[in-house]
Enzyme design. Structure first.
Site, mmCIF file in Angstrom:
data_model
loop_
_atom_site.group_PDB
_atom_site.id
_atom_site.type_symbol
_atom_site.label_atom_id
_atom_site.label_comp_id
_atom_site.label_asym_id
_atom_site.label_seq_id
_atom_site.Cartn_x
_atom_site.Cartn_y
_atom_site.Cartn_z
ATOM 1 N N LYS A 167 0.111 4.255 -0.294
ATOM 2 C CA LYS A 167 -0.550 5.451 0.265
ATOM 3 C C LYS A 167 -0.320 6.638 -0.678
ATOM 4 C CE LYS A 167 -0.186 3.307 4.757
ATOM 5 N NZ LYS A 167 -0.047 3.417 6.199
ATOM 6 N N GLY A 209 2.808 2.607 10.765
ATOM 7 C CA GLY A 209 3.750 3.708 10.580
ATOM 8 C C GLY A 209 4.507 4.105 11.832
ATOM 9 N N SER A 222 3.730 -1.880 10.277
ATOM 10 C CA SER A 222 5.193 -1.918 10.416
ATOM 11 C C SER A 222 5.797 -3.281 10.049
ATOM 12 C CB SER A 222 5.617 -1.509 11.840
ATOM 13 O OG SER A 222 5.218 -0.171 12.094
ATOM 14 N N GLU A 253 -5.110 -4.692 10.839
ATOM 15 C CA GLU A 253 -4.056 -3.693 11.013
ATOM 16 C C GLU A 253 -4.299 -2.913 12.301
ATOM 17 O OE1 GLU A 253 -2.106 -2.461 7.033
ATOM 18 O OE2 GLU A 253 -3.892 -1.259 7.270
ATOM 19 N N GLU A 265 -6.705 4.794 8.061
ATOM 20 C CA GLU A 265 -6.508 6.223 7.772
ATOM 21 C C GLU A 265 -7.774 6.810 7.162
ATOM 22 O OE1 GLU A 265 -2.913 5.639 5.549
ATOM 23 O OE2 GLU A 265 -1.862 5.134 7.402
ATOM 24 N N HIS A 292 -9.482 1.340 5.125
ATOM 25 C CA HIS A 292 -8.190 1.491 5.797
ATOM 26 C C HIS A 292 -8.369 2.418 7.000
ATOM 27 C CE1 HIS A 292 -4.048 2.640 6.571
ATOM 28 N NE2 HIS A 292 -3.708 1.538 5.939
ATOM 29 N N ASN A 304 0.868 -1.183 0.000
ATOM 30 C CA ASN A 304 0.000 0.000 0.000
ATOM 31 C C ASN A 304 0.903 1.230 0.000
ATOM 32 O OD1 ASN A 304 -1.808 2.043 0.454
ATOM 33 N ND2 ASN A 304 -2.396 1.380 2.522
HETATM 34 P P1 13P Z 1 3.183 0.618 7.669
HETATM 35 O O1 13P Z 1 3.690 -0.675 7.083
HETATM 36 O O2 13P Z 1 3.908 1.827 7.136
HETATM 37 O O3 13P Z 1 3.118 0.559 9.156
HETATM 38 O O4 13P Z 1 1.673 0.806 7.161
HETATM 39 C C1 13P Z 1 0.795 -0.242 7.302
HETATM 40 C C2 13P Z 1 -0.427 0.081 6.546
HETATM 41 O O5 13P Z 1 -1.187 0.955 6.921
HETATM 42 C C3 13P Z 1 -0.686 -0.680 5.315
HETATM 43 O O6 13P Z 1 -1.971 -0.459 4.861
#
Ligand code: 13P
Length: 286
Positions: free
Chosen positions: A39, A205, A245, A199, A129, A127, A37
């Site tokens: 983003k 992150g 992560s 997640e 976010e 997601h 992903n």
């Molecule tokens: P990270 O791997 O940067 O922690 O992000 C995970 C994520 O949100 C994947 O959708």
């Protein structure tokens, strides 16, 4: 030197894979799916470079063991699609979101119908976010998942608790409610063919990963919730990814867990070499 390469050995069918948890694999629909992903990162020039480097870093054997998808921003999709097709790269194209209607006066939105025209196979919906920053609810996630399915693509439905939920001991309840709402009304056969990404928000992150045991525990919980509501066949087919992560160093231990069928990778998927090491994690395990 690529690391500690395990002796190749005969490839076992997925149904016999080393999966001992509640999700004993019943068929090869549970080939692990490792998804990048991106983003809001990589313009379309950078996207082309990244996908070309990734293709160079992976080989046919990797694709036999693992299914790979990349989820670039909308503006990159056409460019990445063209490279994947022109070079015959067996990486699935994914998107990060979609609108639930096929067309209409929704300024700034992109429909699942449009994504299907770009040969998108997987669409991330819900997601954390999007839930936290753009007000998405289980109801909107459900509508988006239905739109993705309507256009013959596979939704990757994201669920996960915040740190507050976890500290208060409510992680399971939160994830159960998200699952029930996001998958509400879907048929068992449909649920058995989709992907859920667990997640935990506190691991996204932050560099802080759930321990393999905690990640397994929650992914098994996802599967048991699906078994309770949609039956054991749906639960056995459903692929559950872990995200938060994931990096080359922790991927082998996470991917070894019985109910973890792949990873949804954010930051570490932006670098092709790093992402490739996650994809071929089996070569680096202990
Ligand atoms: P990270 O791997 O940067 O922690 O992000 C995970 C994520 O949100 C994947 O959708």
């Amino acid at each position: 030197m690529r690391g500690r390469r395990k002796s190749p050995g005969p490839e076992r069918p997925v149904s016999e894979a080393n999966k001992s948890g509640s999700g004993s694999r019943g068929n090869d629909s549970r080939k692990p799916l490792i998804s990048g992903n991106w983003k809001m990162n990589h313009n379309h020039f950078e996207a082309i470079q990244t996908i070309q480097k990734l293709a160079y870093a992976l080989n046919r054997d990797d694709y036999l063991h693992v299914e790979v998808s990349v989820h670039p921003p909308f503006t990159d999709l056409r460019s990445v699609q063209t490279v994947l097709q022109a070079d015959d790269i067996p990486v699935a194209l994914g998107a990060q979101d979609c609108h639930h209607d096929d067309a209409g006066a929704f300024t700034g939105e992109v429909s699942a119908a449009m994504l299907a025209k770009l040969d998108v196979s997987y669409v991330i919906v819900g997601h954390s976010e999007r839930r936290a920053l753009f007000g998405e609810t289980d109801e909107t996630v459900n509508a988006k998942a239905r739109a993705v399915l309507r256009h013959n693509m596979t939704p990757i439905v994201c669920v996960g608790e915040t740190l507050e939920h976890r500290q208060a001991g409510g992680a399971r309840e939160v994830v159960s409610a998200q699952l029930a709402g996001s998958l509400d009304g879907l048929d068992a056969a449909v649920v058995g063919a989709l992907v859920v990404a667990y997640e935990p928000v506190w691991a996204i992150g932050t560099g802080e990963t759930a321990s393999p045991g905690d990640a397994q525990d929650m992914c098994a919980h996802v599967r048991s919730q699906v078994a309770d509501r949609w039956g054991s066949e749906a639960a056995a087919g459903l692929r559950v990814q872990y995200g938060g992560s994931v990096k080359p160093s922790n991927a082998p231990d996470l991917m070894e867990q019985a109910d973890i069928d792949g990873a949804l990778v954010g930051g570490a998927s932006l670098d092709a070499a790093e992402f490739a090491r996650i994809v071929n994690h089996r070569l680096y395990g202990t």
